[in-house]
Every structure is written in C-alpha cells, then in structure tokens.
Design a protein around this motif. Structure first.
Motif, PDB file in Angstrom:
ATOM      1  N   LYS A   1       0.134  12.422  -6.572  1.00  0.00           N
ATOM      2  CA  LYS A   1       0.150  13.896  -6.603  1.00  0.00           C
ATOM      3  C   LYS A   1       1.257  14.431  -5.692  1.00  0.00           C
ATOM      4  CE  LYS A   1      -3.016  17.736  -6.172  1.00  0.00           C
ATOM      5  NZ  LYS A   1      -4.264  18.176  -5.556  1.00  0.00           N
ATOM      6  N   ASP A   2       1.425  13.775  -4.554  1.00  0.00           N
ATOM      7  CA  ASP A   2       2.494  14.192  -3.630  1.00  0.00           C
ATOM      8  C   ASP A   2       3.871  14.017  -4.259  1.00  0.00           C
ATOM      9  OD1 ASP A   2       0.570  14.716  -1.772  1.00  0.00           O
ATOM     10  OD2 ASP A   2       0.851  12.851  -0.641  1.00  0.00           O
ATOM     11  N   ALA A   3       3.975  13.048  -5.191  1.00  0.00           N
ATOM     12  CA  ALA A   3       5.288  12.713  -5.761  1.00  0.00           C
ATOM     13  C   ALA A   3       5.718  13.685  -6.865  1.00  0.00           C
ATOM     14  CB  ALA A   3       5.272  11.292  -6.308  1.00  0.00           C
ATOM     15  N   SER A   4       4.758  14.311  -7.547  1.00  0.00           N
ATOM     16  CA  SER A   4       5.138  15.195  -8.655  1.00  0.00           C
ATOM     17  C   SER A   4       4.192  16.390  -8.775  1.00  0.00           C
ATOM     18  CB  SER A   4       5.133  14.404  -9.965  1.00  0.00           C
ATOM     19  OG  SER A   4       5.182  15.275 -11.061  1.00  0.00           O
ATOM     20  N   SER A   5       4.780  17.546  -9.031  1.00  0.00           N
ATOM     21  CA  SER A   5       3.942  18.746  -9.170  1.00  0.00           C
ATOM     22  C   SER A   5       3.219  18.739 -10.517  1.00  0.00           C
ATOM     23  CB  SER A   5       4.805  19.994  -9.032  1.00  0.00           C
ATOM     24  OG  SER A   5       5.857  19.922  -9.965  1.00  0.00           O
ATOM     25  N   ASN A   6       3.721  17.943 -11.466  1.00  0.00           N
ATOM     26  CA  ASN A   6       3.077  17.880 -12.775  1.00  0.00           C
ATOM     27  C   ASN A   6       1.903  16.904 -12.823  1.00  0.00           C
ATOM     28  OD1 ASN A   6       4.214  19.768 -14.461  1.00  0.00           O
ATOM     29  ND2 ASN A   6       6.028  18.515 -14.832  1.00  0.00           N
TER      30      ASN A   6
ATOM     31  N   LYS B   1       7.545  11.689 -11.796  1.00  0.00           N
ATOM     32  CA  LYS B   1       8.485  12.823 -11.706  1.00  0.00           C
ATOM     33  C   LYS B   1       9.062  13.153 -13.079  1.00  0.00           C
ATOM     34  CE  LYS B   1      10.024  12.621  -6.965  1.00  0.00           C
ATOM     35  NZ  LYS B   1      10.943  11.945  -6.076  1.00  0.00           N
ATOM     36  N   GLU B   2       9.145  12.137 -13.934  1.00  0.00           N
ATOM     37  CA  GLU B   2       9.718  12.338 -15.268  1.00  0.00           C
ATOM     38  C   GLU B   2       8.787  13.138 -16.176  1.00  0.00           C
ATOM     39  OE1 GLU B   2      11.029   8.710 -17.172  1.00  0.00           O
ATOM     40  OE2 GLU B   2      12.186   8.162 -15.407  1.00  0.00           O
ATOM     41  N   ALA B   3       7.521  13.259 -15.785  1.00  0.00           N
ATOM     42  CA  ALA B   3       6.566  14.002 -16.622  1.00  0.00           C
ATOM     43  C   ALA B   3       6.991  15.459 -16.707  1.00  0.00           C
ATOM     44  CB  ALA B   3       5.168  13.883 -16.035  1.00  0.00           C
TER      45      ALA B   3
ATOM     46  N   TYR C   1       0.821  -1.223   0.000  1.00  0.00           N
ATOM     47  CA  TYR C   1       0.000   0.000   0.000  1.00  0.00           C
ATOM     48  C   TYR C   1       0.852   1.269   0.000  1.00  0.00           C
ATOM     49  CZ  TYR C   1      -3.464  -3.481   1.117  1.00  0.00           C
ATOM     50  OH  TYR C   1      -4.253  -4.603   1.080  1.00  0.00           O
ATOM     51  N   THR C   2       2.115   1.117  -0.389  1.00  0.00           N
ATOM     52  CA  THR C   2       2.992   2.286  -0.474  1.00  0.00           C
ATOM     53  C   THR C   2       3.360   2.481  -1.932  1.00  0.00           C
ATOM     54  OG1 THR C   2       3.899   1.657   1.649  1.00  0.00           O
ATOM     55  CG2 THR C   2       5.162   3.260   0.400  1.00  0.00           C
ATOM     56  N   LEU C   3       3.352   3.722  -2.347  1.00  0.00           N
ATOM     57  CA  LEU C   3       3.739   3.996  -3.724  1.00  0.00           C
ATOM     58  C   LEU C   3       5.236   3.719  -3.856  1.00  0.00           C
ATOM     59  CD1 LEU C   3       1.962   5.063  -5.984  1.00  0.00           C
ATOM     60  CD2 LEU C   3       2.941   7.307  -5.591  1.00  0.00           C
ATOM     61  N   SER C   4       5.574   2.850  -4.777  1.00  0.00           N
ATOM     62  CA  SER C   4       6.985   2.462  -4.891  1.00  0.00           C
ATOM     63  C   SER C   4       7.804   3.589  -5.512  1.00  0.00           C
ATOM     64  CB  SER C   4       7.101   1.205  -5.739  1.00  0.00           C
ATOM     65  OG  SER C   4       6.687   1.511  -7.037  1.00  0.00           O
ATOM     66  N   ASP C   5       9.115   3.493  -5.313  1.00  0.00           N
ATOM     67  CA  ASP C   5      10.012   4.504  -5.879  1.00  0.00           C
ATOM     68  C   ASP C   5       9.895   4.544  -7.397  1.00  0.00           C
ATOM     69  OD1 ASP C   5      10.856   5.171  -3.396  1.00  0.00           O
ATOM     70  OD2 ASP C   5      12.649   3.905  -3.422  1.00  0.00           O
ATOM     71  N   ALA C   6       9.637   3.363  -7.985  1.00  0.00           N
ATOM     72  CA  ALA C   6       9.527   3.286  -9.445  1.00  0.00           C
ATOM     73  C   ALA C   6       8.366   4.146  -9.943  1.00  0.00           C
ATOM     74  CB  ALA C   6       9.324   1.833  -9.856  1.00  0.00           C
TER      75      ALA C   6
ATOM     76  N   GLU D   1       1.813   1.581 -15.158  1.00  0.00           N
ATOM     77  CA  GLU D   1       2.074   1.019 -16.490  1.00  0.00           C
ATOM     78  C   GLU D   1       1.626   2.005 -17.565  1.00  0.00           C
ATOM     79  OE1 GLU D   1      -0.575  -1.679 -18.103  1.00  0.00           O
ATOM     80  OE2 GLU D   1       0.899  -2.766 -19.299  1.00  0.00           O
ATOM     81  N   ARG D   2       0.468   2.631 -17.312  1.00  0.00           N
ATOM     82  CA  ARG D   2      -0.051   3.585 -18.295  1.00  0.00           C
ATOM     83  C   ARG D   2       0.753   4.899 -18.280  1.00  0.00           C
ATOM     84  NH1 ARG D   2      -3.671  -0.120 -17.227  1.00  0.00           N
ATOM     85  NH2 ARG D   2      -5.147  -0.670 -18.849  1.00  0.00           N
ATOM     86  N   PHE D   3       1.116   5.346 -17.080  1.00  0.00           N
ATOM     87  CA  PHE D   3       1.946   6.562 -16.994  1.00  0.00           C
ATOM     88  C   PHE D   3       3.273   6.321 -17.724  1.00  0.00           C
ATOM     89  CE2 PHE D   3      -0.103   7.377 -12.574  1.00  0.00           C
ATOM     90  CZ  PHE D   3      -1.248   7.858 -13.191  1.00  0.00           C
ATOM     91  N   HIS D   4       3.803   5.116 -17.533  1.00  0.00           N
ATOM     92  CA  HIS D   4       5.071   4.728 -18.150  1.00  0.00           C
ATOM     93  C   HIS D   4       4.974   4.836 -19.665  1.00  0.00           C
ATOM     94  CE1 HIS D   4       7.976   1.730 -19.686  1.00  0.00           C
ATOM     95  NE2 HIS D   4       8.702   2.020 -18.619  1.00  0.00           N
ATOM     96  N   ARG D   5       3.888   4.296 -20.224  1.00  0.00           N
ATOM     97  CA  ARG D   5       3.694   4.337 -21.683  1.00  0.00           C
ATOM     98  C   ARG D   5       3.605   5.771 -22.182  1.00  0.00           C
ATOM     99  NH1 ARG D   5       0.202  -0.391 -21.664  1.00  0.00           N
ATOM    100  NH2 ARG D   5      -1.697   0.830 -21.574  1.00  0.00           N
ATOM    101  N   LEU D   6       2.861   6.598 -21.427  1.00  0.00           N
ATOM    102  CA  LEU D   6       2.651   7.976 -21.868  1.00  0.00           C
ATOM    103  C   LEU D   6       3.916   8.809 -21.727  1.00  0.00           C
ATOM    104  CD1 LEU D   6      -0.857   8.634 -20.284  1.00  0.00           C
ATOM    105  CD2 LEU D   6      -0.357   8.457 -22.715  1.00  0.00           C
ATOM    106  N   VAL D   7       4.599   8.669 -20.613  1.00  0.00           N
ATOM    107  CA  VAL D   7       5.745   9.540 -20.325  1.00  0.00           C
ATOM    108  C   VAL D   7       6.991   9.096 -21.090  1.00  0.00           C
ATOM    109  CG1 VAL D   7       7.278  10.346 -18.477  1.00  0.00           C
ATOM    110  CG2 VAL D   7       4.827  10.215 -18.079  1.00  0.00           C
TER     111      VAL D   7
END
Lengths: 539, 241
Positions: free
Chosen positions: A93-98, A58-60, A47-52, A177-183
C-alpha cells in the motif's frame, strides 16, 4: 516536624517522578505501536518488499484491490502469520496509491460469508504447529485480488483460498506473481512441435504441465513444419528435444524469430536412446545411447553454442527416484547430475538460487568470440571431477560407471546463455542481425523439464529462464527468495564432526577457567608479596 | 566521569575476583553450546542456521541474568558498604547505572564468547550473518531487561539469594507470558495482550528472524528504563522512608 515534612515531600516527589516516567514509557510504547519502522538485516532482504514488487503495483493504472478473509478466532501461532500478512500488505500500500486492501471477518455477517464463498474462499482446517498440540479449527484464511485492466470489459480475479502456515517464506512471491499476471497480462510462449518431441498422447499433458509451471504465460503450440510463422505476439519459443533433424526451412523460421529480438529456450539432448531390436528387448539388454542430430547445432554454433554428442558424468550424484506408472526405481548413476548452484556464480537467471538441480546432461560447447556483439556465458557447470563419454554408450541405470583411464576430468558446461545482437544464422534471408537484444538459453538436457515436477530447483530454474528470455526478470529475484536452503557442509567423518562440536562447546569454557585460575594465582602472589612487605613493618 | 569509571572498575573487579562471573559464563556457554550446536550439527539435512542456538538462549537468560545482578545492591546492603558508597561523591543514579553497566558488560562478554559457534558454522556453510547479528542484538536487549529486573530485586533485599529468587521469578513470568504454549491455555484476547505487553520472548522473535523493529526496541528499552528508574528510587528511598 519540619524534618518530617521534608521527608514527606521528598517521598511524594519521588513517587510522582517515578509515576510520570513510567507513564511516559507506557505512552511511548502505545505510540510506538503505530509507527512501522523496521530494518531488515537479512542478507537477501527476505522481509523487505523488493523493488520488483513495488514496480508491479506502481504499474497498476486502476485500483488493485485485495480482500483478505480471515476468521476472528485463529489457532495459536497463526496470529503471527496474520500480522506478517498485514505488514506485507501495508508495504504494498505504501508503494502505490492504486493499491488498496481490506480485512474481512466472514463470520461477522451472512453477507460477508456469502462474499467469501463467491470468491471461492472456504473454511479450511488449521492445526496449531506446536508438537503435542491438538487444537484444530475450521477457519477462513484466504484472499482475493481483483483488477480491471484499462480497456478491459470486466475485472479479472486471482484467488488464494488458503494461505496456509508457510506464507512467511514466500508471501511476497505469492502476491507479486498474481499482481504481475493481473497488471501486465499474460505473454505468449510457443511450444515448438513437429519433430516427435514427445509422444502425441503426452503432448497435451506436457502443455498442461507447462501451463502450471509458467502461470504468468499463455502456452501455445506451434508446429514448425507448418507454413505459418509463429504468432506475432509470441515472446519466447521453447524447443524441447526434437527427435528428428530440423530442415533448412524450419531453421530459417527460427532464425527470423530470433532476428526480431525475441528469446528461445533450447532443451536439447546430445545423445538419444536407440530403438532396440526385439531380440535385445527380450534379453532385457540395457538401452544404447547414440549421438543425436537435432539439425540445430550448425545454427546454434553461429551464435556461439552447440550441444556435443556425448554425456557428461559427474561425481557426487544423489539417488533419484523414478516412477514409471506404479513402479518406482531408485537410480544412482554418474550420468544423473545433481548440480548445486553456487551462490558465488551470479548469472541473471540464478541470483541467490541455492537449490540443487537434477538432470542428465550433455556437454554444451561454447565459442567465445571476441569482438562479437553478443555474449555467451555458462549458467550450469558440473564439478571439476566430471568426465564425458561418447556413444554408443550402454546406459545401465543399475551400474555405477567409473571414469575411464585417461579421461579428461574438468568442469563442463551443461547450460549456457547467449545475449546480445545476434547475427543472422541463415544468410540472405531478412536482416543481417537481430533488431534488438536477443536472448537464447541452451541446456544440454530435456530431463531438466521432465524432472521439474518433482525437483523444485529444476522448476524454479526453468521459470527463471523463461522470465529472462521474455525480458521480464521481475519475478526472478522474488522466486529465489523462498529458496533459502543454506547448506552446511559438515565433515563426512563422524569423529571429525564430533571433534569440531566438542572444541566449540568446551573450548571457550576451558579457556575461561584457565584464565580464572591464572588470574587467581596472580592475585594470590600479589597478596603474598603485599603481606610480606607489610609483615616486617607490622612486627 | 572518572568517578564512574572507578566505580565501574571496582564492580568488574568484584565479578572477576570472585567465581560468580566464571560460573555464570561457563554454565551459559555449556548449556547454549551443548543444546544449540548439537541441534545444528544433527539436523537433517544440516543447515547453516543459528536459530536452534537462539531458541533457548532467552530461557537460559532467565536464570543467568538474575544470577549476575543479584549481588549488585543486596551485597552492599548486607555488608554495610551501601552507606559508604552513598557517602562517596557520586549520585544515586550514577551508582545504579554503573552497576547496571558492569553487569551488562559481563553479559555482553558472555554472549560474545558464543561467537565461535556462528564462525564455525559460517566456515562450513553459507550463514546469514544479518540474521545472526540481529539475533545477538535482540539477545543483548533482552539480557539488559533481565539484568535491570535483577538489579531492581537486588535493591529490595539484603539477601542475595532472595534477590535472585525474586528476580528469576519475575523474569520467568515475563518469559512465560510470551511463550506460545502458555497463550494457548488463556483466552484469545488475553493471549495477545499477554504476549505483546509482557512477553519478553515474544519481542525477541523479530530479532531472531532478522527484523529490527522500532516497536521491539522501544519495548525493551522501556522495561529496562522502568526497572532502572525504580531501582534508583529504591536506593533514594532511604532519604524519605
């Protein structure tokens, strides 16, 4: 009168004090509701957002927007799932301002409902999960993700029309997985053809299947017999069970691809079915398996691995349902391996993988040479009771073969990985070693892929392999997060199982009752002693 | 501190010199083990997962915790030792807290006695100890709430039986408000309030999943603190009633 006043004041003070404290506690709860402070104590940090995931968002470089379409009125129990979704999106949202997300209730207005339809999100029927419940409702429960990559003409879109009940198991993977594809966009994976890997009619089906398995990649076909080298932006090559031997020129092409520091996945078979003569077919004789030459072993051996021309057989197989058209057949044969991946053997492609894999494997021999700049490690192993058989071997799925007398029983490697600076396997052509870290995976079986549609463990393992080969392990850990099948190995004998169960249920209560009786006897004897001591004095 | 310790020892002695603690613990272990382990061992396929054990433990607590707390103040009142107790050089709050601590210790012991279950499962499979310990933490917090409710009811009545029935009824109401089946028969908004404000079982769900949420801790602590304060006031009320 004064006493009565004091009592009145005491009472009033007491009531006021109690009221204030209760109010303070209520306020603490109200404010506490706005503070999101959770500790995830699960071993795999489920239940923790992984670093990955954090890294991907963050790459967005431009806004990564998520629009969540959820009906206001949900069926009982779905509120909890919605809350989980909301909490997870807040963590992104906490992980990235974008990263931004908004909750839309489509039934609130026609415009919102139109927006949902534009994104392809439609109502679906949800039924309460509790047994005996009949409540079902048509409702919106989906999301759409949009992102415009820098330099791109238009926004790209990923949609999950219906999230369903089970997102708590794999929501992070579904989203990342979807963020990965898009970013990051899609990398190319070349499927090598030219050696009758699959019948020509089945090739398009295979490409389609690979496209579904490896959604983060673009699958392209590459004919190794042609004159062109593979496309320059290809990250991974897949060599899937060539039926005819590779030529020297083809090996050279493969070698130069590896020398660029790229990855290759080999699913090779050490034994192949021989074409039967018509008379044997008429007699319904089982097919014969013979050692199979792919022409790749010499090349692979330079990199420390090769596929032996034999079959590995193991104990502890499980029945496998094979469908051929409309016919289904249950096969139970020691050549059909069911490998349970040990959580203790941690390879980069299998962290936390607790699922089992089904395959029909050949033995992958590995050569560990000290001092080399690369490392060969096993990734799939049989049980220590496995044995091998050589061809010609009559493969009869109905027959349960037993190990021949004197057969060497050992743990055999059926898949191995190679990582490091690899030497050129074709001397005199280009560089003497790979310019960066190259990665290879050799699996002594093609059925691993053929069965992947039906066996989730196979699919996830293959996805992990391709990610690792493409040097993008972001999704590997996430993918395994959903596979939390923690097995319980109960004793096979029922009486033993009942004994353990009974010992657990009755053990502690019996001990406690015994303690109680002993304690009672001690107290009784103490009391008697005391009575005896006091007795004479009384008299 | 010494006085509190003496009082605590006296309370613990009361539990273990009478059959109350033994009966409560044995009944709890038989119910929890019989239900939970049978479900775990007969699951198809069997999984190293303690959730079946923790599914019903909160419900058992509804009865067991008030049974442990029913005598705490009611017995002192009915036997007339309450007056003796309050003449001792300890404050009313100390009395209430010590009694609560004694009952909670018995509950802790009772829960600890279920540890052989996960240990057995861990021996035969790959148990997630994080989730299991999280569930235990939640169970203890919930148990503390139920005991404080029991203590409050015990401070209202002279009869232990009445105190038990009232406490069990209050605990049951709290449990029912968090029960999914109940929330289905009431309006949607009322269901959300019912679960979040009154549902003791609802706040246990996060612990059972392996999430320790500050909101749940605040909730349980508030309920327990509220009942303890009210119990203290109830004891003190003799001075002004």
């Amino acid at each position: 009168m004064a006493n009565q006043t004091t009592r009145f004041q005491l009472g009033l003070n007491s009531i006021l004090f109690t009221g204030l404290l209760v109010a303070a506690l209520l306020l603490a709860n109200v404010f506490g509701a706005y503070v999101r402070c959770q500790v995830d104590v699960t071993e795999d940090k489920l239940y923790t957002l992984s670093d990955a995931s954090k890294k991907i968002v963050k790459e967005a470089k431009s806004p990564l927007k998520v629009r969540v379409f959820i009906s206001r009125k949900l069926v009982a129990g779905l509120d909890e799932v919605r809350q989980y979704l909301v909490d997870t999106l807040d963590r992104y949202k906490d992980a990235s301002s974008n990263f931004t997300w908004e909750l839309i209730h489509p039934e609130d207005s026609d415009a919102k409902e139109r927006l949902a339809k534009e994104y392809g999100i439609r109502k679906a029927t949800y039924q309460t999960k509790q047994t005996g419940s009949k409540e079902s409702r048509e409702l919106y429960f989906g999301l759409a993700i949009s992102y415009k990559r820098p330099g791109a003409d238009k926004e790209e879109m990923e949609v999950i029309p219906n999230l369903g009940w089970n997102i708590q198991k794999n929501l992070e993977y579904l989203l990342t997985e979807r963020f990965h594809r898009l970013v990051r966009g899609r990398k190319k994976v070349a499927l090598v053809t030219g050696h009758n890997e699959v019948p020509p009619k089945a090739l398009s089906q295979l490409v389609k299947m690979l496209g579904q398995f490896f959604k983060a990649y673009e699958i392209v076909q590459y004919n190794i017999r042609g004159t062109k080298p593979p496309p320059a932006d290809t990250e991974v090559m897949m060599v899937l069970s060539p039926k005819t031997p590779w030529t020297a020129a083809e090996r050279k092409k493969l070698n130069s691809f590896v020398m660029q520091g790229k990855g290759v996945l080999f699913l090779l078979e050490g034994m192949a079915l021989q074409k039967q003569r018509q008379q044997f077919q008429m007699q319904r004789m089982p097919p014969i398996m013979m050692p199979h030459n792919t022409g790749l072993n010499d090349l692979l051996w330079k990199w420390g691995v090769k596929v032996a021309g034999n079959f590995v057989m193991d104990v502890g197989q499980k029945p496998l349902l094979i469908r051929r058209g409309r016919q289904a057949q249950v096969i139970f044969h020691p050549a059909l391996l069911n490998i349970r991946y040990s959580r203790r053997l941690k390879a980069p492609v299998t962290p936390f993988l607790a699922s089992s894999l089904d395959l029909k494997a050949a033995y992958v021999s590995s050569k560990i040479q000290p001092g080399k700049k690369f490392r060969v490690s096993p990734i799939l192993l049989t049980s220590p009771q496995a044995w091998t058989v050589k061809g010609p071997y009559m493969f009869n799925p109905q027959r349960r073969d037993r190990p021949p007398e004197g057969a060497k029983r050992a743990r055999y490697v059926v898949a191995a990985m190679v990582e490091g600076t690899l030497p050129s396997a074709v001397p005199g052509s280009g560089p003497t070693e790979s310019k960066s870290m190259s990665r290879l995976v050799v699996v002594g079986d093609f059925d691993l892929l053929k069965l992947a549609a039906a066996v989730p463990g196979n699919r996830i393992f293959l996805q992990n392999l391709v990610d690792w080969l493409a040097s993008d392990e972001t999704l590997v850990k996430l993918r395994n997060k959903q596979m939390q099948e923690r097995e319980l190995n109960l004793p096979s004998s029922k009486p033993k199982r009942y004994m353990i169960q009974l010992a657990n249920i009755l053990g502690m209560p019996i001990l406690l009752v015994l303690f109680g009786i002993i304690w009672w006897r001690i107290r009784l004897s103490r009391r008697r002693t005391a009575a005896q001591e006091l007795g004479p004095r009384r008299s | 501190m010494y006085k509190t310790w003496t009082l605590y020892k006296r309370e613990m002695g009361e539990y273990f010199n009478s059959p109350i603690a033994y009966i409560a613990i044995v009944v709890f272990l038989l119910l929890a083990g019989g239900w939970g382990l049978t479900k775990i061992f007969n699951a198809e396929p069997p999984r190293a997962d303690m959730r079946p054990l923790f599914e019903l433990m909160p419900m058992f607590m509804v009865v067991i915790a008030p049974a442990l707390a029913m005598r705490l103040l009611a017995e002192e009142k009915s036997s007339g030792t309450m007056e003796l107790l309050i003449t001792m050089p300890v404050g009313d709050w100390q009395v209430v807290l010590t009694k609560f601590m004694a009952a909670f210790s018995v509950l802790l012991l009772m829960v600890l006695f279920t540890l052989p279950f996960p240990i057995t499962v861990a021996k035969m499979g790959d148990l997630d100890w994080g989730v299991t310990l999280g569930s235990y933490a939640g169970l203890l917090l919930m148990g503390a709430c139920y005991i404080s409710i029991g203590l409050l009811a015990s401070s209202w009545f002279r009869s232990q039986v009445v105190a038990f029935i009232v406490a069990a009824a209050i605990c049951f109401v709290f449990w029912v408000f968090g029960w999914d089946e109940f929330t289905k028969i009431i309006p949607q908004r009322a269901a959300a309030v019912s679960q979040q404000v009154f549902g003791l079982d609802y706040h246990f769900k996060n612990f059972a999943k392996g999430i320790i949420d500050l909101r749940d801790i605040i909730y349980y602590s508030s309920i327990a603190a509220c009942c303890l304060i009210l119990s203290g006031q109830s004891v003190q009320s003799r001075k002004w009633r």
